[in-house]
Motif scaffolding. Structure first.
Motif, PDB file in Angstrom:
ATOM      1  N   ALA A   1     -66.783  43.015  96.899  1.00 58.05           N
ATOM      2  CA  ALA A   1     -67.814  41.973  97.087  1.00 58.05           C
ATOM      3  C   ALA A   1     -68.812  42.006  95.930  1.00 58.05           C
ATOM      4  CB  ALA A   1     -68.533  42.187  98.427  1.00 58.05           C
ATOM      5  N   TRP A   2     -69.179  43.216  95.498  1.00 53.76           N
ATOM      6  CA  TRP A   2     -70.127  43.338  94.375  1.00 53.76           C
ATOM      7  C   TRP A   2     -69.491  42.874  93.069  1.00 53.76           C
ATOM      8  CZ3 TRP A   2     -75.005  43.202  94.596  1.00 53.76           C
ATOM      9  CH2 TRP A   2     -75.717  43.789  95.649  1.00 53.76           C
ATOM     10  N   ALA A   3     -68.218  43.194  92.870  1.00 52.70           N
ATOM     11  CA  ALA A   3     -67.535  42.759  91.643  1.00 52.70           C
ATOM     12  C   ALA A   3     -67.579  41.232  91.577  1.00 52.70           C
ATOM     13  CB  ALA A   3     -66.098  43.260  91.647  1.00 52.70           C
ATOM     14  N   GLU A   4     -67.337  40.598  92.708  1.00 55.60           N
ATOM     15  CA  GLU A   4     -67.362  39.128  92.791  1.00 55.60           C
ATOM     16  C   GLU A   4     -68.767  38.599  92.488  1.00 55.60           C
ATOM     17  OE1 GLU A   4     -65.274  36.322  92.462  1.00 55.60           O
ATOM     18  OE2 GLU A   4     -64.188  38.162  92.942  1.00 55.60           O
ATOM     19  N   TYR A   5     -69.758  39.262  93.068  1.00 54.89           N
ATOM     20  CA  TYR A   5     -71.172  38.870  92.891  1.00 54.89           C
ATOM     21  C   TYR A   5     -71.540  38.844  91.403  1.00 54.89           C
ATOM     22  CZ  TYR A   5     -76.295  39.647  92.965  1.00 54.89           C
ATOM     23  OH  TYR A   5     -77.666  39.575  92.743  1.00 54.89           O
ATOM     24  N   PHE A   6     -71.186  39.908  90.678  1.00 55.41           N
ATOM     25  CA  PHE A   6     -71.538  39.982  89.254  1.00 55.41           C
ATOM     26  C   PHE A   6     -70.689  39.029  88.407  1.00 55.41           C
ATOM     27  CE2 PHE A   6     -73.321  44.272  90.416  1.00 55.41           C
ATOM     28  CZ  PHE A   6     -74.628  43.984  90.059  1.00 55.41           C
ATOM     29  N   LYS A   7     -69.415  38.861  88.780  1.00 53.84           N
ATOM     30  CA  LYS A   7     -68.563  37.934  88.017  1.00 53.84           C
ATOM     31  C   LYS A   7     -69.119  36.518  88.092  1.00 53.84           C
ATOM     32  CE  LYS A   7     -64.254  40.554  88.209  1.00 53.84           C
ATOM     33  NZ  LYS A   7     -63.090  40.856  89.049  1.00 53.84           N
TER      34      LYS A   7
ATOM     35  N   ILE B   1     -69.683  55.097 101.661  1.00 56.42           N
ATOM     36  CA  ILE B   1     -70.830  54.376 102.216  1.00 56.42           C
ATOM     37  C   ILE B   1     -71.548  53.604 101.112  1.00 56.42           C
ATOM     38  CG2 ILE B   1     -73.151  54.735 103.188  1.00 56.42           C
ATOM     39  CD1 ILE B   1     -71.784  57.026 104.857  1.00 56.42           C
ATOM     40  N   THR B   2     -71.776  52.327 101.375  1.00 52.95           N
ATOM     41  CA  THR B   2     -72.549  51.481 100.456  1.00 52.95           C
ATOM     42  C   THR B   2     -73.927  51.267 101.067  1.00 52.95           C
ATOM     43  OG1 THR B   2     -70.546  50.409  99.652  1.00 52.95           O
ATOM     44  CG2 THR B   2     -72.600  49.199  99.350  1.00 52.95           C
ATOM     45  N   LEU B   3     -74.977  51.338 100.245  1.00 53.18           N
ATOM     46  CA  LEU B   3     -76.342  51.278 100.774  1.00 53.18           C
ATOM     47  C   LEU B   3     -76.982  49.898 100.662  1.00 53.18           C
ATOM     48  CD1 LEU B   3     -77.754  54.614  99.327  1.00 53.18           C
ATOM     49  CD2 LEU B   3     -76.984  54.210 101.652  1.00 53.18           C
ATOM     50  N   GLU B   4     -76.412  49.026  99.821  1.00 53.19           N
ATOM     51  CA  GLU B   4     -76.948  47.662  99.765  1.00 53.19           C
ATOM     52  C   GLU B   4     -75.789  46.698  99.573  1.00 53.19           C
ATOM     53  OE1 GLU B   4     -79.758  47.500  96.520  1.00 53.19           O
ATOM     54  OE2 GLU B   4     -78.238  47.829  95.010  1.00 53.19           O
ATOM     55  N   PHE B   5     -76.009  45.466 100.002  1.00 55.96           N
ATOM     56  CA  PHE B   5     -74.912  44.521 100.096  1.00 55.96           C
ATOM     57  C   PHE B   5     -75.284  43.228  99.373  1.00 55.96           C
ATOM     58  CE2 PHE B   5     -75.379  47.241 103.804  1.00 55.96           C
ATOM     59  CZ  PHE B   5     -74.165  47.912 103.790  1.00 55.96           C
ATOM     60  N   PRO B   6     -74.270  42.510  98.804  1.00 59.30           N
ATOM     61  CA  PRO B   6     -74.588  41.286  98.068  1.00 59.30           C
ATOM     62  C   PRO B   6     -75.451  40.319  98.859  1.00 59.30           C
ATOM     63  CG  PRO B   6     -72.292  41.869  97.743  1.00 59.30           C
ATOM     64  CD  PRO B   6     -72.824  42.815  98.767  1.00 59.30           C
ATOM     65  N   GLU B   7     -75.200  40.242 100.178  1.00 60.66           N
ATOM     66  CA  GLU B   7     -75.992  39.274 100.967  1.00 60.66           C
ATOM     67  C   GLU B   7     -77.486  39.605 100.989  1.00 60.66           C
ATOM     68  OE1 GLU B   7     -73.546  41.733 104.020  1.00 60.66           O
ATOM     69  OE2 GLU B   7     -73.247  40.843 102.037  1.00 60.66           O
ATOM     70  N   ASP B   8     -77.842  40.889 100.694  1.00 62.57           N
ATOM     71  CA  ASP B   8     -79.272  41.237 100.605  1.00 62.57           C
ATOM     72  C   ASP B   8     -79.944  40.474  99.448  1.00 62.57           C
ATOM     73  OD1 ASP B   8     -78.658  43.135 102.517  1.00 62.57           O
ATOM     74  OD2 ASP B   8     -78.642  44.832 101.130  1.00 62.57           O
ATOM     75  N   TYR B   9     -79.135  40.007  98.490  1.00 63.46           N
ATOM     76  CA  TYR B   9     -79.700  39.434  97.264  1.00 63.46           C
ATOM     77  C   TYR B   9     -79.376  37.955  97.100  1.00 63.46           C
ATOM     78  CZ  TYR B   9     -80.834  44.189  96.066  1.00 63.46           C
ATOM     79  OH  TYR B   9     -81.370  45.454  96.085  1.00 63.46           O
TER      80      TYR B   9
END
Length: 283
Positions: free
Chosen positions: A70-76, A274-282
């Motif tokens: 999900a993060w890779a997608e967010y930055f792309k 464990i991931t501590l923050e998620f794309p939807e937070d941003y």
């Protein structure tokens, strides 16, 4: 918890980056895959504009795979190239050379049109403390990291590492600290060990971790420590201390020792990915 932040070296590192950036084709930025936004320095976007950009989600083996994607997608979507890496074990390192060429293909094409062939891509590696930058440079350069010495127009003392005929790395131009107005960012950095533990209240930190895990990763604490979860995070910490026989003289429970144990278990991956923050937070 309140986090104080006195980055005295920030100005120096920033000035150094500004001097070097004009020599650079590509900015390679390491972030911690568990907190990809909180472990960035926002200045890098400003300093690196008009340059090709590559984000490395480092320590991706400690973060949840679904969230890594999900993060890779967010930055792309924001125009970055992205690679998931684990510098310690060498995961993802092999694919980086290809991604560098791809990220810089416009520059390579421009050079070709001007008749400049085979000029190596020059890359700068940046990242905040404790994000694994040196480990990454060593993994990428391997043992054969030949320093190519000072180039014309390059201030003395700056070392270029020639990875191969296609890529040269500028040996670390100073470290940028994250800036945080938001205390949540400070808390996340404390969780992963980017803020010195000596200045933190470990029990408070562990209680924050318990609150987060209970909400986002239910079942993890019960399974790891064989405890029943209580709504009171301090009570949970006491139960972990009891389960793990963390005691002080007189058989009193040692909640500080239990707090250190919990934080260490999280950092080393013993609680799972464990991931501590998620794309939807941003978004």
């Amino acid at each position: 918890m309140h986090f104080q932040w006195y980055p005295g070296h920030m100005t120096k590192a920033k000035r150094m980056m500004q001097e070097n950036i004009k020599l650079i084709d590509l900015v390679i930025e390491l972030v911690d895959a568990r907190i990809p936004v909180s472990s960035r320095n926002p200045d890098i976007d400003e300093l690196g504009k008009n340059k090709a950009r590559l984000i490395l989600l480092n320590k991706s083996d400690l973060a949840e795979e679904k969230q890594n994607d999900a993060w890779a997608e967010y930055f792309k979507e924001k125009g970055f190239s992205v690679v998931k890496v684990n510098s310690k074990r060498g995961g993802g390192i092999k694919s980086i050379q290809g991604v560098i060429q791809e990220a810089c293909k416009e520059k390579i094409e421009r050079d070709r049109k001007r008749g400049i062939l085979n000029r190596p891509v020059r890359a700068m590696v940046v990242g905040i403390p404790n994000v694994g930058k040196s480990t990454f440079i060593n993994a990428l350069a391997g043992k054969a990291c030949a320093k190519t010495g000072n180039k014309p127009g390059v201030t003395k003392g700056k070392q270029w590492i020639r990875l191969n005929k296609n890529v040269e790395l500028l040996d670390t131009p100073g470290i940028l600290w994250p800036k945080f107005e938001d205390q949540t960012v400070g808390l996340r950095l404390a969780f992963i060990g980017s803020i010195k533990d000596e200045i933190l209240n470990t029990e408070e930190l562990a209680m924050e971790m318990i609150t987060f895990l209970t909400e986002k990763y239910p079942g993890v604490l019960e399974e790891k420590y064989s405890i029943e979860i209580s709504e009171d995070s301090y009570e949970c910490l006491r139960r972990i201390a009891e389960s793990r026989h963390c005691l002080v003289k007189g058989n009193e429970l040692d909640t500080n020792k239990a707090a250190i144990l919990l934080i260490d278990d999280f950092r080393s991956g013993k609680l799972g990915r464990i991931t501590l923050e998620f794309p939807e937070d941003y978004e």
